[in-house]
Write a protein that holds these residues in place. Structure first.
Motif, PDB file in Angstrom:
ATOM      1  N   THR A  18     112.973  50.141   5.855  1.00  0.00           N
ATOM      2  CA  THR A  18     111.993  51.147   6.242  1.00  0.00           C
ATOM      3  C   THR A  18     112.001  52.353   5.315  1.00  0.00           C
ATOM      4  O   THR A  18     111.164  53.239   5.458  1.00  0.00           O
ATOM      5  CB  THR A  18     112.260  51.635   7.678  1.00  0.00           C
ATOM      6  N   CYS A  26      99.972  53.382   3.492  1.00  0.00           N
ATOM      7  CA  CYS A  26      99.945  54.848   3.465  1.00  0.00           C
ATOM      8  C   CYS A  26      98.538  55.314   3.117  1.00  0.00           C
ATOM      9  O   CYS A  26      97.799  54.619   2.427  1.00  0.00           O
ATOM     10  CB  CYS A  26     100.951  55.366   2.437  1.00  0.00           C
ATOM     11  N   ALA A  83     108.380  57.596   3.679  1.00  0.00           N
ATOM     12  CA  ALA A  83     107.819  58.600   4.583  1.00  0.00           C
ATOM     13  C   ALA A  83     106.307  58.473   4.710  1.00  0.00           C
ATOM     14  O   ALA A  83     105.738  58.756   5.764  1.00  0.00           O
ATOM     15  CB  ALA A  83     108.175  60.004   4.092  1.00  0.00           C
ATOM     16  N   GLN A  85     104.234  55.767   4.743  1.00  0.00           N
ATOM     17  CA  GLN A  85     103.770  54.818   5.750  1.00  0.00           C
ATOM     18  C   GLN A  85     104.229  55.197   7.151  1.00  0.00           C
ATOM     19  O   GLN A  85     103.563  54.882   8.145  1.00  0.00           O
ATOM     20  CB  GLN A  85     104.213  53.387   5.411  1.00  0.00           C
ATOM     21  N   LYS A  86     105.371  55.888   7.259  1.00  0.00           N
ATOM     22  CA  LYS A  86     105.852  56.305   8.579  1.00  0.00           C
ATOM     23  C   LYS A  86     104.877  57.323   9.188  1.00  0.00           C
ATOM     24  O   LYS A  86     104.480  57.197  10.358  1.00  0.00           O
ATOM     25  CB  LYS A  86     107.240  56.928   8.443  1.00  0.00           C
ATOM     26  N   GLN A  90     102.829  55.519  12.081  1.00  0.00           N
ATOM     27  CA  GLN A  90     103.541  55.791  13.321  1.00  0.00           C
ATOM     28  C   GLN A  90     103.260  57.188  13.863  1.00  0.00           C
ATOM     29  O   GLN A  90     102.797  57.338  14.992  1.00  0.00           O
ATOM     30  CB  GLN A  90     105.044  55.575  13.124  1.00  0.00           C
ATOM     31  N   THR A  91     103.541  58.215  13.051  1.00  0.00           N
ATOM     32  CA  THR A  91     103.316  59.582  13.535  1.00  0.00           C
ATOM     33  C   THR A  91     101.862  59.800  13.925  1.00  0.00           C
ATOM     34  O   THR A  91     101.572  60.416  14.961  1.00  0.00           O
ATOM     35  CB  THR A  91     103.728  60.612  12.460  1.00  0.00           C
ATOM     36  N   MET A 114     108.860  64.731   6.730  1.00  0.00           N
ATOM     37  CA  MET A 114     109.288  63.345   6.914  1.00  0.00           C
ATOM     38  C   MET A 114     109.967  62.823   5.648  1.00  0.00           C
ATOM     39  O   MET A 114     110.951  62.074   5.727  1.00  0.00           O
ATOM     40  CB  MET A 114     108.088  62.468   7.269  1.00  0.00           C
ATOM     41  N   HIS A 118     113.636  61.121   5.533  1.00  0.00           N
ATOM     42  CA  HIS A 118     113.851  59.762   5.034  1.00  0.00           C
ATOM     43  C   HIS A 118     114.825  59.748   3.853  1.00  0.00           C
ATOM     44  O   HIS A 118     115.599  58.797   3.701  1.00  0.00           O
ATOM     45  CB  HIS A 118     112.516  59.133   4.644  1.00  0.00           C
ATOM     46  N   GLU A 148     117.119  59.750  12.633  1.00  0.00           N
ATOM     47  CA  GLU A 148     116.086  58.781  13.027  1.00  0.00           C
ATOM     48  C   GLU A 148     115.299  59.293  14.230  1.00  0.00           C
ATOM     49  O   GLU A 148     114.085  59.097  14.316  1.00  0.00           O
ATOM     50  CB  GLU A 148     116.731  57.432  13.340  1.00  0.00           C
ATOM     51  N   THR A 151     112.648  61.654  13.135  1.00  0.00           N
ATOM     52  CA  THR A 151     111.475  61.032  12.507  1.00  0.00           C
ATOM     53  C   THR A 151     110.479  60.511  13.532  1.00  0.00           C
ATOM     54  O   THR A 151     109.327  60.232  13.196  1.00  0.00           O
ATOM     55  CB  THR A 151     111.879  59.872  11.575  1.00  0.00           C
TER      56      THR A 151
END
Length: 279
Positions: A18, A26, A83, A85-86, A90-91, A114, A118, A148, A151
């Motif tokens: 990840t 992204c 970061a 793609q997170k 997700q966010t 983020m 990360h 984690e 995040t």
């Protein structure tokens, strides 16, 4: 800066997976949220929050294959540690800043936060893979879980997070891990933490177990140098010459640092990193 195919190959384990940039998932955040100034690394000025003119409607880079030739070397050495793609998937649950412009300001504010979290996860994960750092592993696992959890916060909470305070706490654990790993080099290890080694002539130098945290090694000649078991966290390797250097057991070294350096087929790398395509 999107589509950086020089991203690191993760060590075994779901966590590292990840922490590798996945530009296809992204919304080109590094190409929009970040600012840069015209320099040797960037051909133009770009303020934060304004899309790079090379960013296409599908969030891909229009000149990805020729970034260096077009004066965007800085893009090729950037790494968001996953970061992007997170935050995108997700966010903000897959809502992009173009079709949902109300998310733009918050998304661009959260992305750098983020990215820092990360990066810490990358270092802590590596420290947990170092057998000699075992005495501090329980504290590192707790730090990993806490980071984690951060995040997974909502955008407003992420934006208000005191990242410097958290980074300082985690860095103390990373330093403990570093000292445990380098303990075998008592009497030999060199403390060059934060040292100005720009352009230094270190060809063939024995830097095993050296503390090079935050050292400025810009354009340094490290050809044939032995950097095994050296702590390289935050070291600036821009244009450093690494031909023939042995980095196989160096730790806290990132793909971005390698991408900024000059090496070749004779440079020995840790198994978790890949040889940059421009070498």
């Amino acid at each position: 800066m999107s589509e950086n195919h020089e991203a690191a190959v993760p060590a075994p384990g779901a966590t590292r997976l990840t922490l590798v940039s996945d530009c296809g998932n992204c919304f080109g955040l590094c190409c929009v949220a970040l600012a840069y100034a015209a320099s040797a690394d960037f051909a133009i000025n770009k303020p934060a929050g304004k899309p790079c003119p090379n960013l296409q409607q599908d969030f891909r880079c229009g000149i990805h294959r020729d970034l260096r030739g077009r004066g965007f070397q800085g893009c090729t050495v950037y790494d968001c540690f996953g970061a992007g793609q997170k935050v995108s998937q997700q966010t903000f649950e897959g809502r992009d800043w173009r079709t949902a412009p109300e998310t733009a300001a918050s998304m661009f504010e959260v992305f750098p936060v983020m990215r820092q979290l990360h990066e810490l996860l990358w270092y802590v994960t590596e420290a947990l893979a170092l057998p000699k750092a075992r005495p501090v592993h329980p504290e590192l696992r707790a730090a990993l879980e806490e980071t984690e959890a951060f995040t997974a916060l909502a955008p407003e909470a992420l934006a208000g997070l005191d990242v410097p305070a958290h980074r300082d706490k985690v860095n103390k654990l990373l330093l403990k891990a570093s000292e445990l790993v380098r303990a075998d080099f008592k009497g030999k290890k060199k403390d060059r933490r934060g040292a100005d080694l720009m352009g230094a002539k270190l060809k063939g130098a024995d830097l095993r177990g050296a503390n090079l945290r935050g050292a400025f090694l810009i354009a340094a000649d490290l050809r044939g140098a032995d950097l095994r078991m050296a702590d390289l966290i935050g070291a600036d390797f821009r244009d450093a010459r690494l031909s023939g250097a042995d980095l196989t057991e160096a730790f806290f070294l990132t793909q971005a640092q390698l991408n900024a350096a000059k090496g070749d087929a004779t440079t020995k790398l840790p198994p978790s990193l890949v040889r940059p395509t421009h070498w």
